[in-house]
Design an enzyme around this catalytic site. Sequence first.
Site, mmCIF file in Angstrom:
data_model
loop_
_atom_site.group_PDB
_atom_site.id
_atom_site.type_symbol
_atom_site.label_atom_id
_atom_site.label_comp_id
_atom_site.label_asym_id
_atom_site.label_seq_id
_atom_site.Cartn_x
_atom_site.Cartn_y
_atom_site.Cartn_z
ATOM 1 N N MET A 44 0.794 -1.228 0.000
ATOM 2 C CA MET A 44 0.000 0.000 0.000
ATOM 3 C C MET A 44 0.827 1.280 0.000
ATOM 4 S SD MET A 44 0.175 1.612 3.257
ATOM 5 C CE MET A 44 -1.404 2.454 3.327
ATOM 6 N N TYR A 45 2.137 1.207 0.241
ATOM 7 C CA TYR A 45 2.957 2.414 0.204
ATOM 8 C C TYR A 45 2.986 2.954 -1.226
ATOM 9 C CZ TYR A 45 4.819 0.838 4.752
ATOM 10 O OH TYR A 45 4.964 0.424 6.049
ATOM 11 N N SER A 46 2.535 4.180 -1.378
ATOM 12 C CA SER A 46 2.414 4.792 -2.714
ATOM 13 C C SER A 46 1.580 3.924 -3.649
ATOM 14 C CB SER A 46 3.782 5.068 -3.336
ATOM 15 O OG SER A 46 4.464 6.091 -2.654
#
Length: 323
Positions: free
Chosen positions: A58-60
């Site tokens: 889910m990071y970026s």
Amino acid sequence: MDYVRLGTTGTKVSAVCLGMMTYGDPGWRDWVLDGDAAEPVVRTAVEAGITFFDTADMYSLGASEEVTGRLLGQLFARREDYVLATKVFMPMGDGPNDGGLSRTHIMAAIDDSLRRLGTDYVDLYQIHRWDPETPIEETMQALHEVVRAGKARHIGASSMWAWQFATAQHVAERNGWTRFVTMQNHYNLAYREEEREMVPLCLDQGVGLIPWSPLARGLLARPAGDRSTTRSTSDSISDSLYAAGDHAVVDTVGAVAEDRGVPRAQVALAWLMSRPGVSAPIVGASKPEHLTDAVAAVDLRLTVEEVAALEAPYVPHPVVGHS
């Protein structure tokens, strides 16, 4: 750089883990660096001996995994030369099965992560949070099959209640499935609630701690009230995790750092690295000098008196970071 075992496994990692949330798509968060800007920072980490890297799908919204895979592929000669961790749970789309820890989502998510990372396997596949809507038996069996398929070497968990973690471990052991070997928890000088139950549980179970936010999202690296960085002025999550009551801890870190003649970050990280059960804190870095402090902290030994002084101002917090 020192190298330590990941919990009680035979896998060895650098005593500092580089958190890759800082790299990806600047459109996701103001303080995120794109791949070109991230390259010199990650290169500095590799040259300093860091071999452990942590990201999440889910990071970026996937871009962090893409940048991570591309940079590590360029900077290391062999895939076996570094230890790569990612996570699953957070929604990656609008569909009903695009998040959580169902078998459906885990099986799709691991393949998506491997594609973005450009690798056949991750060394550590972690559940980002607890999923109250999915039976833990379903989750643990799916994670076991990910390991059996060779897509992950180990599995780990992140912030949750100790009873939830104990339940998951018991379910795995009872069924002969893969157990968690790491706990990525919220743990630093300004937030020590994990010492009440989670840390003792992990010590008993031989689970390695790889704490997130070891510098309290930069709070412990600057004077109290300093909002001079992009992240300190745009990271609303920090305000929900820390408060004015933590300023006494921040001031004490500053006093010890001044007496030692070292940056505050080194003192805060050295304290955390000395705590029982900690394998490697996950350090974020947007500048090469951030890594200089993190690496130097490995060799900084605090005295008994300094540790006592650093711990004395702590005030209890509401439990945060589990969801």
